[in-house]
Design a protein around this motif. Sequence first.
Motif, PDB file in Angstrom:
ATOM      1  N   ILE A   1      18.669  52.487  21.118  1.00  0.00           N
ATOM      2  CA  ILE A   1      17.846  53.659  20.769  1.00  0.00           C
ATOM      3  C   ILE A   1      18.156  54.806  21.738  1.00  0.00           C
ATOM      4  O   ILE A   1      18.373  55.944  21.322  1.00  0.00           O
ATOM      5  CB  ILE A   1      16.343  53.310  20.817  1.00  0.00           C
ATOM      6  CG1 ILE A   1      15.977  52.355  19.669  1.00  0.00           C
ATOM      7  CG2 ILE A   1      15.481  54.576  20.737  1.00  0.00           C
ATOM      8  CD1 ILE A   1      14.579  51.763  19.774  1.00  0.00           C
ATOM      9  N   VAL A   2      18.190  54.484  23.031  1.00  0.00           N
ATOM     10  CA  VAL A   2      18.471  55.500  24.054  1.00  0.00           C
ATOM     11  C   VAL A   2      19.844  56.130  23.801  1.00  0.00           C
ATOM     12  O   VAL A   2      20.007  57.348  23.848  1.00  0.00           O
ATOM     13  CB  VAL A   2      18.403  54.894  25.471  1.00  0.00           C
ATOM     14  CG1 VAL A   2      18.857  55.900  26.522  1.00  0.00           C
ATOM     15  CG2 VAL A   2      16.983  54.432  25.780  1.00  0.00           C
ATOM     16  N   GLN A   3      20.841  55.275  23.505  1.00  0.00           N
ATOM     17  CA  GLN A   3      22.196  55.785  23.242  1.00  0.00           C
ATOM     18  C   GLN A   3      22.227  56.665  22.001  1.00  0.00           C
ATOM     19  O   GLN A   3      22.878  57.712  21.992  1.00  0.00           O
ATOM     20  CB  GLN A   3      23.170  54.614  23.062  1.00  0.00           C
ATOM     21  CG  GLN A   3      23.621  53.995  24.365  1.00  0.00           C
ATOM     22  CD  GLN A   3      24.894  53.179  24.201  1.00  0.00           C
ATOM     23  OE1 GLN A   3      25.323  52.888  23.096  1.00  0.00           O
ATOM     24  NE2 GLN A   3      25.483  52.790  25.301  1.00  0.00           N
ATOM     25  N   ALA A   4      21.527  56.228  20.948  1.00  0.00           N
ATOM     26  CA  ALA A   4      21.530  56.998  19.693  1.00  0.00           C
ATOM     27  C   ALA A   4      20.922  58.386  19.909  1.00  0.00           C
ATOM     28  O   ALA A   4      21.443  59.382  19.390  1.00  0.00           O
ATOM     29  CB  ALA A   4      20.759  56.240  18.615  1.00  0.00           C
TER      30      ALA A   4
ATOM     31  N   VAL B   1      15.141  62.318  13.107  1.00  0.00           N
ATOM     32  CA  VAL B   1      14.321  61.554  12.166  1.00  0.00           C
ATOM     33  C   VAL B   1      14.344  60.110  12.638  1.00  0.00           C
ATOM     34  O   VAL B   1      15.403  59.477  12.666  1.00  0.00           O
ATOM     35  CB  VAL B   1      14.869  61.658  10.731  1.00  0.00           C
ATOM     36  CG1 VAL B   1      14.003  60.841   9.771  1.00  0.00           C
ATOM     37  CG2 VAL B   1      14.920  63.117  10.281  1.00  0.00           C
ATOM     38  N   ILE B   2      13.170  59.603  13.058  1.00  0.00           N
ATOM     39  CA  ILE B   2      13.109  58.231  13.572  1.00  0.00           C
ATOM     40  C   ILE B   2      12.432  57.349  12.520  1.00  0.00           C
ATOM     41  O   ILE B   2      11.396  57.696  11.978  1.00  0.00           O
ATOM     42  CB  ILE B   2      12.398  58.161  14.948  1.00  0.00           C
ATOM     43  CG1 ILE B   2      10.973  58.684  14.884  1.00  0.00           C
ATOM     44  CG2 ILE B   2      13.198  58.958  15.988  1.00  0.00           C
ATOM     45  CD1 ILE B   2      10.201  58.552  16.201  1.00  0.00           C
TER      46      ILE B   2
ATOM     47  N   PHE C   1      19.597  60.706  12.650  1.00  0.00           N
ATOM     48  CA  PHE C   1      18.758  59.608  12.166  1.00  0.00           C
ATOM     49  C   PHE C   1      18.863  58.418  13.121  1.00  0.00           C
ATOM     50  O   PHE C   1      19.949  57.901  13.369  1.00  0.00           O
ATOM     51  CB  PHE C   1      19.173  59.217  10.748  1.00  0.00           C
ATOM     52  CG  PHE C   1      18.931  60.318   9.752  1.00  0.00           C
ATOM     53  CD1 PHE C   1      17.734  60.392   9.049  1.00  0.00           C
ATOM     54  CD2 PHE C   1      19.888  61.313   9.550  1.00  0.00           C
ATOM     55  CE1 PHE C   1      17.501  61.429   8.151  1.00  0.00           C
ATOM     56  CE2 PHE C   1      19.668  62.355   8.658  1.00  0.00           C
ATOM     57  CZ  PHE C   1      18.464  62.410   7.958  1.00  0.00           C
ATOM     58  N   VAL C   2      17.713  58.017  13.658  1.00  0.00           N
ATOM     59  CA  VAL C   2      17.665  56.944  14.658  1.00  0.00           C
ATOM     60  C   VAL C   2      16.722  55.845  14.177  1.00  0.00           C
ATOM     61  O   VAL C   2      15.551  56.105  13.890  1.00  0.00           O
ATOM     62  CB  VAL C   2      17.173  57.488  16.027  1.00  0.00           C
ATOM     63  CG1 VAL C   2      17.038  56.360  17.040  1.00  0.00           C
ATOM     64  CG2 VAL C   2      18.121  58.569  16.542  1.00  0.00           C
ATOM     65  N   GLU C   3      17.235  54.635  14.079  1.00  0.00           N
ATOM     66  CA  GLU C   3      16.383  53.490  13.723  1.00  0.00           C
ATOM     67  C   GLU C   3      15.650  53.019  14.971  1.00  0.00           C
ATOM     68  O   GLU C   3      16.254  52.541  15.915  1.00  0.00           O
ATOM     69  CB  GLU C   3      17.220  52.351  13.139  1.00  0.00           C
ATOM     70  CG  GLU C   3      17.602  52.555  11.689  1.00  0.00           C
ATOM     71  CD  GLU C   3      18.219  51.317  11.062  1.00  0.00           C
ATOM     72  OE1 GLU C   3      17.746  50.195  11.364  1.00  0.00           O
ATOM     73  OE2 GLU C   3      19.179  51.467  10.286  1.00  0.00           O
TER      74      GLU C   3
ATOM     75  N   THR D   1      10.431  55.122  21.555  1.00  0.00           N
ATOM     76  CA  THR D   1      11.369  56.091  20.971  1.00  0.00           C
ATOM     77  C   THR D   1      10.854  57.515  21.137  1.00  0.00           C
ATOM     78  O   THR D   1      11.615  58.425  21.499  1.00  0.00           O
ATOM     79  CB  THR D   1      11.615  55.772  19.491  1.00  0.00           C
ATOM     80  OG1 THR D   1      12.041  54.409  19.378  1.00  0.00           O
ATOM     81  CG2 THR D   1      12.670  56.683  18.900  1.00  0.00           C
ATOM     82  N   LEU D   2       9.570  57.735  20.884  1.00  0.00           N
ATOM     83  CA  LEU D   2       9.003  59.071  21.050  1.00  0.00           C
ATOM     84  C   LEU D   2       9.126  59.537  22.506  1.00  0.00           C
ATOM     85  O   LEU D   2       9.474  60.698  22.770  1.00  0.00           O
ATOM     86  CB  LEU D   2       7.536  59.082  20.624  1.00  0.00           C
ATOM     87  CG  LEU D   2       7.270  59.029  19.113  1.00  0.00           C
ATOM     88  CD1 LEU D   2       5.785  58.810  18.853  1.00  0.00           C
ATOM     89  CD2 LEU D   2       7.752  60.311  18.423  1.00  0.00           C
TER      90      LEU D   2
END
Length: 366
Positions: free
Chosen positions: A194-197, A210-211, A233-235, A243-244
């Motif tokens: 997530i951090v990398q994305a 957009v998560i 777009f991040v899953e 993530t936020l």
Amino acid sequence: MKAKKEDKPLREGYTTGSCATAATKAALLSLITGEVQKEATIKLPIGRIVTFSMEQCEVKENMGFAEIIKDAGDDPDATHGARIQSTVTWKDTPGIEIDGGVGVGRVTKPGLPVPVGEAAINPVPRKMLYNVAEEVLKEHGSNRGIKIIISVPEGEEMAKKTLNGRLGILGGISILGTRGIVVPFSTAAYKASIVQAISVAKTSGCDHLVITTGGRSEKYGMKEYPHLPEEAFVEMGDFVGFTLKQCKRQGIKHVSMVGMMGKFSKVAQGVMMVHSKSAPVDFNFLADIAERVGGDEELLESIRNANTASQVGDFMVERNLPHFFDSLCENCCRSGLREVGGGMKIETSLYTFKGAFLGKAVYDEK
């Protein structure tokens, strides 16, 4: 009554970085000594000493080759069973050169810990490879230069099950690992992705992300925001709060959350880790929202006795109370802003499992 069988502890495995390092030690030793190596012992970044068995090892006049089958333990790892290979050759110039071969991805987008154009061998595994090679050369009194090529024959196919394509890592998997071991069902690897994305998106110039909670909701998000590039777009999976906070930390000003009733009912309650076991859906909370948008007592009772949040959504559609979904989305936005302490624009969009749009809210606290 039969006694309940105790769960066995889950078995740890080893990272692609550890396997590549052990294979490199065996390949280099075989090149220096002329003898095929059946195993190699290395020190992992966490300080543990581990011996790896070679699946294959060959030596020729100017080349040593070794292969290890990756064991990811009980982790559902996309690279479990991968053939991790190292080929070591002498070179005319001094120094240790490290590169990726077949099945090891190459970095094409900035924002990752590896520069654009280089093989996707992350910093810790790269250091492990360098250190083990330097150590073996020193022990055998050799000042010659070597080239190490790490390959994963099935890596390109395996990479399709990872986020590599989205991150701009093309042609194969990444050689990863910061600790050397794979912890079963570890959340650390997912959080790291997530951090990398987010970092790749930020470096690519995206200020609106957009998560989404998964692949299905991401598909709906892409349809809703067709103007945004793929990097946006991040899953996030279940890690809504994490993530936020990462978005805030990396300076993202505008975040859109896209998901479905089950997980977003929890976010609306203020639950920021939405795994099915983390917290139950509060049906009284959903009934309160329904009451505010005009739900009668019969409907409220049905909501309180519902089995799933999705079922509650069906009730609201049947009763034609769309403001329920907008209100739920408002709660999600407020929960998100509370989590990060404001300072960004948060949108929430809600969909059914089959992709029907249910509602949306936008809150801007810049």
